[in-house]
Design a protein around this motif. Structure first.
Motif, PDB file in Angstrom:
ATOM      1  N   ASN A   1       7.979   5.804 -10.429  1.00 54.78           N
ATOM      2  CA  ASN A   1       7.593   4.873  -9.364  1.00 54.78           C
ATOM      3  C   ASN A   1       8.680   3.822  -9.152  1.00 54.78           C
ATOM      4  OD1 ASN A   1       5.206   6.177  -8.907  1.00 54.78           O
ATOM      5  ND2 ASN A   1       3.914   4.672  -9.959  1.00 54.78           N
TER       6      ASN A   1
ATOM      7  N   MET B   1       5.951  -4.874  -3.539  1.00 57.18           N
ATOM      8  CA  MET B   1       4.720  -4.662  -2.760  1.00 57.18           C
ATOM      9  C   MET B   1       4.184  -6.001  -2.257  1.00 57.18           C
ATOM     10  SD  MET B   1       2.571  -1.815  -4.942  1.00 57.18           S
ATOM     11  CE  MET B   1       3.204  -2.189  -6.568  1.00 57.18           C
TER      12      MET B   1
ATOM     13  N   ALA C   1      -4.122   5.159  -4.647  1.00 58.29           N
ATOM     14  CA  ALA C   1      -3.771   5.730  -5.940  1.00 58.29           C
ATOM     15  C   ALA C   1      -5.033   6.110  -6.686  1.00 58.29           C
ATOM     16  CB  ALA C   1      -2.966   4.732  -6.750  1.00 58.29           C
TER      17      ALA C   1
ATOM     18  N   TYR D   1      -2.211   0.655  -1.801  1.00 56.83           N
ATOM     19  CA  TYR D   1      -1.643   1.727  -2.638  1.00 56.83           C
ATOM     20  C   TYR D   1      -2.153   1.727  -4.077  1.00 56.83           C
ATOM     21  CZ  TYR D   1       1.559   2.245   1.241  1.00 56.83           C
ATOM     22  OH  TYR D   1       2.088   2.435   2.488  1.00 56.83           O
ATOM     23  N   ILE D   2      -2.507   0.541  -4.549  1.00 61.41           N
ATOM     24  CA  ILE D   2      -2.980   0.491  -5.938  1.00 61.41           C
ATOM     25  C   ILE D   2      -4.510   0.517  -5.984  1.00 61.41           C
ATOM     26  CG2 ILE D   2      -2.994  -0.849  -8.086  1.00 61.41           C
ATOM     27  CD1 ILE D   2      -0.246   0.370  -7.468  1.00 61.41           C
TER      28      ILE D   2
ATOM     29  N   LEU E   1      -0.837  11.751 -11.823  1.00 56.61           N
ATOM     30  CA  LEU E   1      -1.866  10.735 -11.759  1.00 56.61           C
ATOM     31  C   LEU E   1      -1.242   9.398 -11.439  1.00 56.61           C
ATOM     32  CD1 LEU E   1      -4.653  10.277 -14.354  1.00 56.61           C
ATOM     33  CD2 LEU E   1      -4.724  10.298 -11.866  1.00 56.61           C
ATOM     34  N   GLY E   2       0.055   9.346 -11.627  1.00 57.46           N
ATOM     35  CA  GLY E   2       0.803   8.187 -11.205  1.00 57.46           C
ATOM     36  C   GLY E   2       0.434   6.915 -11.937  1.00 57.46           C
ATOM     37  N   PHE E   3       0.349   5.888 -11.151  1.00 57.89           N
ATOM     38  CA  PHE E   3       0.208   4.557 -11.702  1.00 57.89           C
ATOM     39  C   PHE E   3      -0.919   4.446 -12.737  1.00 57.89           C
ATOM     40  CE2 PHE E   3      -1.882   0.436 -11.431  1.00 57.89           C
ATOM     41  CZ  PHE E   3      -0.879  -0.346 -11.965  1.00 57.89           C
TER      42      PHE E   3
ATOM     43  N   ALA F   1      10.820   3.261  -5.743  1.00 57.40           N
ATOM     44  CA  ALA F   1      10.920   1.962  -5.060  1.00 57.40           C
ATOM     45  C   ALA F   1      12.390   1.590  -4.860  1.00 57.40           C
ATOM     46  CB  ALA F   1      10.196   0.891  -5.870  1.00 57.40           C
TER      47      ALA F   1
ATOM     48  N   ASP G   1      11.892  -3.074 -11.879  1.00 51.68           N
ATOM     49  CA  ASP G   1      12.861  -2.543 -10.915  1.00 51.68           C
ATOM     50  C   ASP G   1      13.195  -3.600  -9.879  1.00 51.68           C
ATOM     51  OD1 ASP G   1      11.207  -2.218  -8.344  1.00 51.68           O
ATOM     52  OD2 ASP G   1       9.944  -1.148  -9.795  1.00 51.68           O
TER      53      ASP G   1
ATOM     54  N   THR H   1       9.598  -5.224  -8.822  1.00 50.74           N
ATOM     55  CA  THR H   1       8.313  -5.102  -9.513  1.00 50.74           C
ATOM     56  C   THR H   1       8.495  -5.027 -11.026  1.00 50.74           C
ATOM     57  OG1 THR H   1       7.487  -3.839  -7.614  1.00 50.74           O
ATOM     58  CG2 THR H   1       6.212  -3.676  -9.661  1.00 50.74           C
TER      59      THR H   1
HETATM   60  P1  ADP Z   1       2.600   8.203  -6.043  1.00 52.05           P
HETATM   61  O1  ADP Z   1       3.826   7.745  -6.755  1.00 52.05           O
HETATM   62  O2  ADP Z   1       2.390   9.690  -6.184  1.00 52.05           O
HETATM   63  O3  ADP Z   1       2.517   7.729  -4.624  1.00 52.05           O
HETATM   64  P2  ADP Z   1       1.324   6.428  -7.835  1.00 52.05           P
HETATM   65  O4  ADP Z   1      -0.065   6.270  -8.317  1.00 52.05           O
HETATM   66  O5  ADP Z   1       2.356   6.650  -8.863  1.00 52.05           O
HETATM   67  O6  ADP Z   1       1.340   7.572  -6.790  1.00 52.05           O
HETATM   68  O7  ADP Z   1       1.730   5.139  -7.032  1.00 52.05           O
HETATM   69  C1  ADP Z   1       0.942   4.710  -5.923  1.00 52.05           C
HETATM   70  C2  ADP Z   1       1.744   3.849  -4.973  1.00 52.05           C
HETATM   71  O8  ADP Z   1       1.931   2.541  -5.510  1.00 52.05           O
HETATM   72  C3  ADP Z   1       3.113   4.314  -4.676  1.00 52.05           C
HETATM   73  O9  ADP Z   1       3.131   5.309  -3.678  1.00 52.05           O
HETATM   74  C4  ADP Z   1       3.814   3.037  -4.226  1.00 52.05           C
HETATM   75  O10 ADP Z   1       3.522   2.785  -2.874  1.00 52.05           O
HETATM   76  C5  ADP Z   1       3.138   1.995  -5.056  1.00 52.05           C
HETATM   77  N1  ADP Z   1       3.958   1.642  -6.225  1.00 52.05           N
HETATM   78  C6  ADP Z   1       3.742   2.034  -7.505  1.00 52.05           C
HETATM   79  N2  ADP Z   1       4.702   1.537  -8.319  1.00 52.05           N
HETATM   80  C7  ADP Z   1       5.549   0.829  -7.530  1.00 52.05           C
HETATM   81  C8  ADP Z   1       6.756   0.064  -7.760  1.00 52.05           C
HETATM   82  N3  ADP Z   1       7.291  -0.058  -8.984  1.00 52.05           N
HETATM   83  N4  ADP Z   1       7.337  -0.543  -6.700  1.00 52.05           N
HETATM   84  C9  ADP Z   1       6.803  -0.421  -5.460  1.00 52.05           C
HETATM   85  N5  ADP Z   1       5.687   0.269  -5.176  1.00 52.05           N
HETATM   86  C10 ADP Z   1       5.057   0.905  -6.185  1.00 52.05           C
END
Ligand code: ADP
Ligand code: MG
Length: 624
Positions: free
Chosen positions: A35, A81, A94, A89-90, A120-122, A39, A76, A168
């Motif tokens: 992530n 955001m 997500a 997104y969070i 699963l990402g974040f 970004a 980073d 972030t």
């Molecule tokens: P994905 O990466 O598949 O979109 P995530 O759950 O990993 O799913 O992240 C969800 C969203 O949160 C990302 O698409 C992004 O928009 C935002 N995001 C997460 N981490 C960061 C970050 N470090 N800087 C900016 N935006 C972020």
């Protein structure tokens, strides 16, 4: 400060995340670093198209451990955001991803394959953290910064938080059972596994370097330790790379391997699917314990897995290297992958590329190709056995080595053998040996008769020749020791004359049968040339092949391996010794002659063992 409930329909999703994902817990770091990289890439892109006009600064991602606070942070200088984006997104998007995941796969939790591969990402952060904080500031004008917290339940807080720099920080307050992630070596190991080739520099800790200044004095300084190589060879254009660059990249991939690869294939496709990568041919020795799982699969330079079954054909898992593709769906089970049309296309393409490369090497420098043949033949035989398309292409350059060390293609072999090796039914009989030492006398006799003998000695040999016999027209393979030389290729039906009468043959047969182990040997008296040995032992081609196929698995000849090994014991009716035996009047002397002749034939085939061998040696000494 804003408080809220994360948008979920499922009651409390966090315990489920923990439970489901436990087995692949470590991927949280890959997700959070990816992530941060995403970004960073976004801000670079925005700058390049003029939508971001500020200072880009030094762009990197940094991972930090704070042992006293028990936190791990990922920082980073990417796009950051806004509060609205956090909301979107969070808090919403997500999370619905995680929910989908749980709904879709709760019945398949046992299929570990999907778990690690599901982005699963974040939220994977909650596999290791009891509390997660986001400190962020968007690149967009007017944003002053936000602070989001969540303690592993559907409630979150979001407040404004003054912050100077764009970007972030994700701060994980590690759970008690995740203290291993406070250890430097553990984090370094994970970064090396998943982040080694990410496209943005990843900093973790510092290192001391020694440099020379203008006065040529050595100066020491402390610099950030960069974990990754942001532009690995596979992302470059093949024309920009030299052979040495490919070798260096191989060493980068496998620092513990000292062998050099034989050659490489650079994959580079963007339509109709996305695929890049470099595959290497390692030396594959017959009988060597082949190491699979050496190819690494990446998605946009993020390591995903090194288990490629289902993605490339089995025989290609013997190769080494890297494949990078966005188009391989990773959030699905292996059985689904195997039937996926896109994956099939990719797999077919890789197979074709490998075959093209082999053919090119063969055509461009046949001598060099022949030199490498021994090291690659197992893979090619394996491919020819398992993939009909590959068979069709590889039969043009697959090589057969003869006992003089010369290499022939299948077509060349046919042309060479045509006159000498065609039997009375018009079949081309290819004579082969598995071991030039062990089958020496048979090879010599065949060579003296003007025959050619090829060496086939991989564990796949019985399957391979079976395949050639079925796929090619009018060709059979016969091992040199499967019959006396004049019976290897039967050209005419007319037999040699016999020095013995039918009655004498019958009597001799009965005497021999009275002496050998009836279960192991089937005795016959045959009209062979008088230059042939008096007694010969052979194993019929069919019998040996079935047994070998059983031994290497497959073939479906149930029970063959349990059959005792049986041989033909052939007495040559036309050899002077046979005549002498038949004419011997003294019963005891005749039996002894038969026994000794049988034993010598067995000895020549390494079949005389134990008590029989001891007794033979004693009798021989006594006669000296
Ligand atoms: P994905 O990466 O598949 O979109 P995530 O759950 O990993 O799913 O992240 C969800 C969203 O949160 C990302 O698409 C992004 O928009 C935002 N995001 C997460 N981490 C960061 C970050 N470090 N800087 C900016 N935006 C972020
Ligand atoms: Mg992500």
């Amino acid at each position: 400060m804003q408080k809220g409930n994360i948008n979920v329909t499922a009651q409390n999703i966090f315990p489920i995340i923990k439970k489901f994902l436990y087995s692949d817990q470590e991927i949280f770091l890959r997700e959070l670093v990816s992530n941060a990289v995403d970004a960073t890439t976004k801000i670079k892109t925005l700058a390049s198209i003029g939508e971001f006009k500020g200072e880009l600064g030094d762009l990197f991602v940094e991972i930090k451990i704070d042992k006293s606070a028990k936190t791990l942070s990922i920082s980073d200088r990417g796009v950051g955001m806004t509060p609205e984006e956090i909301e979107k997104y969070i808090n919403e998007v997500a999370f619905s991803g995680a929910e989908d995941f749980v709904n879709k796969y709760k019945d398949q939790a046992a299929d570990k394959g999907i778990i690690g591969h599901f982005g699963l990402g974040f939220y994977s952060a909650f596999m290791v953290a009891k509390k997660v904080e986001i400190f962020t500031k968007s690149f967009q004008d007017g944003d002053t910064g936000s602070h989001w917290t969540c303690e592993g339940n559907p409630e979150f807080t979001l407040e404004s938080h003054e912050r100077d720099s764009r970007g972030t920080d994700i701060v994980l307050h590690l759970s008690d059972d995740a203290m291993e992630y406070l250890e430097d070596h553990r984090i370094r190991q994970l970064l090396n596994k998943y982040c080694k080739f990410l496209p943005v520099p990843i900093h973790f800790g510092t290192k001391e370097i020694t440099e020379k200044n203008e006065k040529d004095e050595e100066t020491k300084s402390v610099v950030p330790d960069v974990i990754n190589n942001p532009s690995p060879a596979w992302t470059k254009t093949p024309t920009d790379l030299k052979d040495e660059d490919y070798k260096n990249f191989y060493r980068e991939l496998y620092p513990m391997t000292f062998e050099e690869p034989l050659f490489h294939i650079h994959l580079n496709v963007d339509y109709p699917f996305d695929l890049t990568g470099i595959l290497y041919f390692p030396r594959i020795k017959p009988n060597m314990d082949v190491r699979q799982n050496k190819i690494q699969l990446y998605q946009n330079q993020v390591f995903v897995t090194d288990s490629l079954e289902g993605i490339v054909p089995d025989f290609l898992t013997l190769l080494h290297g890297v494949i990078d593709s966005k188009d391989i769906p990773l959030n699905v089970s292996r059985s689904y992958l195997q039937s996926d049309a896109q994956v099939k296309k990719i797999s077919g393409h890789i197979t074709k590329k490998v075959s093209d490369k082999l053919e090119e090497l063969f055509r461009q420098d046949r001598e060099d190709f022949s030199k490498k043949w021994e090291d690659i033949k197992v893979l090619i035989e394996y491919g020819m056995l398992s993939d009909d398309k590959f068979f069709e292409r590889a039969k043009k350059y697959a090589l057969l080595k003869d006992t003089d060390g010369k290499y022939h293609t299948i077509d060349e072999m046919r042309a060479l053998l045509e006159d000498q090796h065609t039997d009375k039914d018009g079949n081309l009989v290819v004579l082969y040996a598995a071991d030039a030492e062990a089958q020496h006398s048979y090879i010599r006799k065949a060579r003296e008769k003007g025959y050619h003998v090829i060496i086939l000695n991989t564990p796949l040999t019985p399957h391979f020749i079976q395949k050639l016999e079925t796929a090619l027209d009018k060709i059979t393979f016969t091992r040199v020791d499967s019959a006396p030389v004049e019976q290897l290729i039967v050209k005419k039906d007319d037999e040699l004359n016999s020095a013995l009468s039918e009655e004498q043959k019958e009597t001799l047969k009965t005497s021999v049968e009275g002496i050998v182990e009836a279960k192991r040997f089937s005795v016959s008296i045959e009209n062979l040339s008088e230059n042939e040995d008096p007694v010969i032992i052979t194993m019929p081609e069919f019998m040996r092949r079935m047994k070998e196929m059983e031994a290497t698995g497959g073939g479906g000849f149930f029970g063959m391996a349990n059959l005792p090994e049986t041989y033909n014991l052939i007495w040559n009716a036309n050899h002077p010794l046979t005549k002498k035996v038949v004419d011997e009047a003294d019963e005891t002397t005749r039996s002894e002659m038969i026994r000794n002749a049988n034993d010598l034939a067995m000895l020549s085939q390494n079949l005389l063992r134990g008590e029989a061998l001891e007794s033979f040696i004693k009798r021989s000494f006594d006669k000296l």
